[in-house]
Design a protein around this motif. Structure first.
Motif, PDB file in Angstrom:
ATOM      1  N   ALA A 186      -7.765  23.356  38.489  1.00  0.00           N
ATOM      2  CA  ALA A 186      -6.404  22.981  38.096  1.00  0.00           C
ATOM      3  C   ALA A 186      -6.420  21.671  37.299  1.00  0.00           C
ATOM      4  N   ALA A 187      -7.266  20.733  37.699  1.00  0.00           N
ATOM      5  CA  ALA A 187      -7.362  19.455  36.984  1.00  0.00           C
ATOM      6  C   ALA A 187      -7.850  19.653  35.556  1.00  0.00           C
ATOM      7  N   LYS A 188      -8.688  20.668  35.349  1.00  0.00           N
ATOM      8  CA  LYS A 188      -9.241  20.951  34.029  1.00  0.00           C
ATOM      9  C   LYS A 188      -8.384  21.926  33.225  1.00  0.00           C
ATOM     10  N   GLU A 200       1.188  26.606  43.299  1.00  0.00           N
ATOM     11  CA  GLU A 200       1.568  25.373  42.616  1.00  0.00           C
ATOM     12  C   GLU A 200       1.108  24.126  43.361  1.00  0.00           C
ATOM     13  N   TYR A 201       0.960  24.246  44.679  1.00  0.00           N
ATOM     14  CA  TYR A 201       0.572  23.055  45.433  1.00  0.00           C
ATOM     15  C   TYR A 201      -0.813  22.572  45.029  1.00  0.00           C
ATOM     16  N   ILE A 202      -1.684  23.489  44.585  1.00  0.00           N
ATOM     17  CA  ILE A 202      -3.013  23.104  44.121  1.00  0.00           C
ATOM     18  C   ILE A 202      -2.892  22.257  42.847  1.00  0.00           C
ATOM     19  N   ALA A 203      -1.993  22.674  41.953  1.00  0.00           N
ATOM     20  CA  ALA A 203      -1.772  21.899  40.728  1.00  0.00           C
ATOM     21  C   ALA A 203      -1.208  20.516  41.052  1.00  0.00           C
ATOM     22  N   VAL A 204      -0.320  20.457  42.054  1.00  0.00           N
ATOM     23  CA  VAL A 204       0.237  19.163  42.472  1.00  0.00           C
ATOM     24  C   VAL A 204      -0.868  18.270  43.033  1.00  0.00           C
ATOM     25  N   LEU A 205      -1.732  18.856  43.864  1.00  0.00           N
ATOM     26  CA  LEU A 205      -2.852  18.080  44.411  1.00  0.00           C
ATOM     27  C   LEU A 205      -3.774  17.592  43.300  1.00  0.00           C
ATOM     28  N   ALA A 206      -4.027  18.463  42.331  1.00  0.00           N
ATOM     29  CA  ALA A 206      -4.889  18.074  41.207  1.00  0.00           C
ATOM     30  C   ALA A 206      -4.282  16.903  40.452  1.00  0.00           C
ATOM     31  N   GLY A 207      -2.955  16.929  40.267  1.00  0.00           N
ATOM     32  CA  GLY A 207      -2.281  15.827  39.582  1.00  0.00           C
ATOM     33  C   GLY A 207      -2.415  14.525  40.351  1.00  0.00           C
ATOM     34  N   ASP A 215     -10.720   8.844  35.941  1.00  0.00           N
ATOM     35  CA  ASP A 215     -12.056   9.092  35.393  1.00  0.00           C
ATOM     36  C   ASP A 215     -12.710  10.339  35.977  1.00  0.00           C
ATOM     37  N   LEU A 216     -11.964  11.111  36.739  1.00  0.00           N
ATOM     38  CA  LEU A 216     -12.540  12.246  37.464  1.00  0.00           C
ATOM     39  C   LEU A 216     -13.377  13.159  36.562  1.00  0.00           C
ATOM     40  N   LEU A 217     -12.793  13.603  35.451  1.00  0.00           N
ATOM     41  CA  LEU A 217     -13.458  14.599  34.620  1.00  0.00           C
ATOM     42  C   LEU A 217     -14.600  14.011  33.804  1.00  0.00           C
TER      43      LEU A 217
END
Length: 554
Positions: A186-188, A200-207, A215-217
């Motif tokens: 989701a972060a990528k 959607e909660y996964i996308a929220v967590l990724a945000g 600097d995660l990616l």
């Protein structure tokens, strides 16, 4: 006079009878062995005992003859208005008004302590429930065990046990890896990986992870995974805790599965130590390169592999280590609350107890709950394929949801009617009980305004039939609490409260606490205020055992 005092009086009556019939032989009966029941028909008295039928064979006599001898003795006891023999040898006992009414002051004086008892004194209990994977929000399947587990602990504590609520965090294993990969994807901006967690909660967590670590990616791939896992896990677990706080379920212990796998200074884990301990008990054997536990000795359908031939531990190994760890922390009894699809765990956990040298029938108890359905409940917009606990709380409220989940046995399927739970009328059980409590406060407020206080207490004036019925039920509360704790059934408290509320409403309609018109305030009004306040206290104590609020206005 409460059942305990009545039992002592009955025992005193029995002593000379026993000496007469069996000279020199001990009675072998304690006051705690004498059980009283409340007759369904109030015309039969306040209490009934079958003690004569229990002792007739020992005394080599006819049950009715022995019952009559006991009844004659009880008739002379202070506070007993009458004692009569019924049926094959029941003794129906009626208390005089003063003895029965004295309970109102006892309850008010005891306050929140009324109903507490020592039936579980000296018992230490670890109650594990919910224990959802920290990979997503809590949902409808968790709500029932959250409510019941918390109330079971409240009941055990009220009965003198050392009981704790424990949440086992499944934070080790393949599901956590899939969780981290889902958040990273989701972060990528990539699709959910196969076997991953959608929603959607996964996308929220990724945000949130990206916000904390911009600097995660740019990190090396293996570091991306560990950072995403640690942060997303922290955020999701915090959300789970917040949901449970909203549901009035305060866990005492949060036990991480990672603890079981962690190596100590000697390079061994709790799982390693568990296997060694079970081997010392003589229940571990080696076969085909794997390590097994002979669980069939304790009723399991097959022996279990605890360590595969490739050296990897199974889930059973973690279960065994966790069970032993609870004992190491001083919990002699372990209660597990599991969902309807976990029947296979019953024999497994009992087998672990047996292999550990404990009594599977005493030291471990597995409660299996059935599914809950709520008409009209919507799937979570965030998670997509579940009904979230938070959505249910927003929709129905904590009190209505908790009470409705607790008023039925856990092993019965439950279909809740949301329209009923949102009603403010007597058809809604939680409203019915809460309204009775609020009414006791309204009566007390109006009494104060009318000059009625508790400066006088004349229990002999509580003679109306509704007062006798109300006092009889109030006296039952400690026994109900003790029994509900013993059988792990909070619904018994809920059903008791509904009966009490009904009797209180009936008493309210027939007996006045405030004088009519300009009539003088009399002793009976002041005494009835004690009874009113005693009822409010018991309703409040009972609702607290269910984790439900007791509003003063409704």
């Amino acid at each position: 006079m409460n059942p305990e005092k009545l039992a002592e009086a009955l025992l005193a009556v029995l002593a000379p009878i026993a000496e007469e019939r069996r000279p020199g032989e001990p009675l072998g009966l304690a006051a705690s062995d004498i059980v009283f029941e409340r007759p369904r028909n109030r015309d039969h008295g306040d209490w009934s005992s079958n003690v004569a039928m229990r002792l007739a064979k020992t005394f080599a006599t006819n049950p009715r003859e022995l019952a009559q001898q006991i009844a004659d003795g009880l008739a002379g006891v202070d506070g007993v208005a009458s004692a009569e023999v019924a049926g094959p040898g029941f003794i129906n006992i009626r208390l005089d008004a003063a003895a029965a009414g004295a309970l109102a002051k006892i309850i008010v004086d005891a306050g929140p302590g009324y109903g507490t008892n020592t039936s579980q004194a000296g018992v230490s209990v670890n109650v594990e429930f919910v224990s959802a994977n920290p990979t997503g929000p809590l949902h409808i399947a968790h709500t029932r065990w959250a409510a019941l587990g918390d109330s079971i602990v409240r009941l055990l504590t009220a009965s003198g046990a050392r009981a704790v609520r424990e949440y086992y965090i499944n934070d080790a294993g393949a599901q956590m890896d899939r969780f981290a990969l889902s958040v990273l994807a989701a972060a990528k901006g990539e699709p959910t990986p196969e076997g991953g967690y959608p929603g959607e909660y996964i996308a929220v967590l990724a945000g949130r992870v990206l916000e904390a670590r911009p600097d995660l990616l740019a990190l090396p791939e293996h570091e991306q995974h560990s950072v995403a896992l640690d942060l997303a896990y922290e955020y999701q677990l915090a959300e789970i805790k917040h949901s449970l706080d909203r549901f009035n379920v305060p866990f005492d212990n949060w036990f991480s599965e990672r603890t079981l796998h962690a190596k100590d200074a000697d390079g061994t884990s709790l799982i390693d130590q568990a296997v060694d301990r079970l081997r010392e008990q003589g229940h571990v054997f080696d076969e085909d390169g794997a390590v097994w536990v002979r669980t069939t000795d304790f009723g399991d359908d097959k022996d279990r592999v605890i360590r595969r031939s490739n050296g990897e531990y199974t889930y059973f190994a973690a279960d065994a280590a966790y069970y032993l760890n609870k004992g190491d922390r001083g919990f002699q009894n372990k209660i597990y609350l599991l969902g309807a699809d976990h029947h296979g765990y019953v024999h497994r956990l009992k087998a672990i107890a047996g292999a550990a040298g404990e009594d599977p029938e005493k030291n471990v108890q597995v409660l299996i709950g059935q599914i809950v359905s709520i008409n009209g409940a919507r799937l979570s917009k965030r998670a997509g394929n579940i009904i979230e606990m938070d959505d249910l709380l927003d929709w129905l409220g904590t009190d209505a949801l908790r009470y409705s989940l607790e008023r039925s046995p856990a092993d019965s399927p439950l279909d809740l009617d949301p329209e009923l739970l949102q009603k403010s009328d007597n058809d809604n059980p939680v409203h019915y009980v809460q309204y009775a409590h609020a009414r006791t406060h309204n009566v007390a407020r109006n009494a104060a305004d009318s000059g009625v206080d508790r400066s006088e207490f004349a229990p002999e004036l509580l003679t109306h039939e509704t007062e006798a019925a109300l006092l009889g039920v109030l006296q039952e509360f400690p026994r109900i609490v003790a029994y509900a704790a013993e059988v792990r059934e909070p619904h018994r408290v809920a059903r008791y409260l509904e009966e009490l509320a009904g009797l209180y409403h009936g008493w309210y309609a027939k007996c006045r606490v405030i004088p009519l018109g300009d009539g003088p305030v009399e002793s009976v009004h002041r005494t009835r205020l004690w009874l009113n306040d005693a009822t409010g206290q018991v309703l409040r104590n009972g609702l607290d055992l269910l984790g439900v609020s007791a509003p003063e206005r409704k």
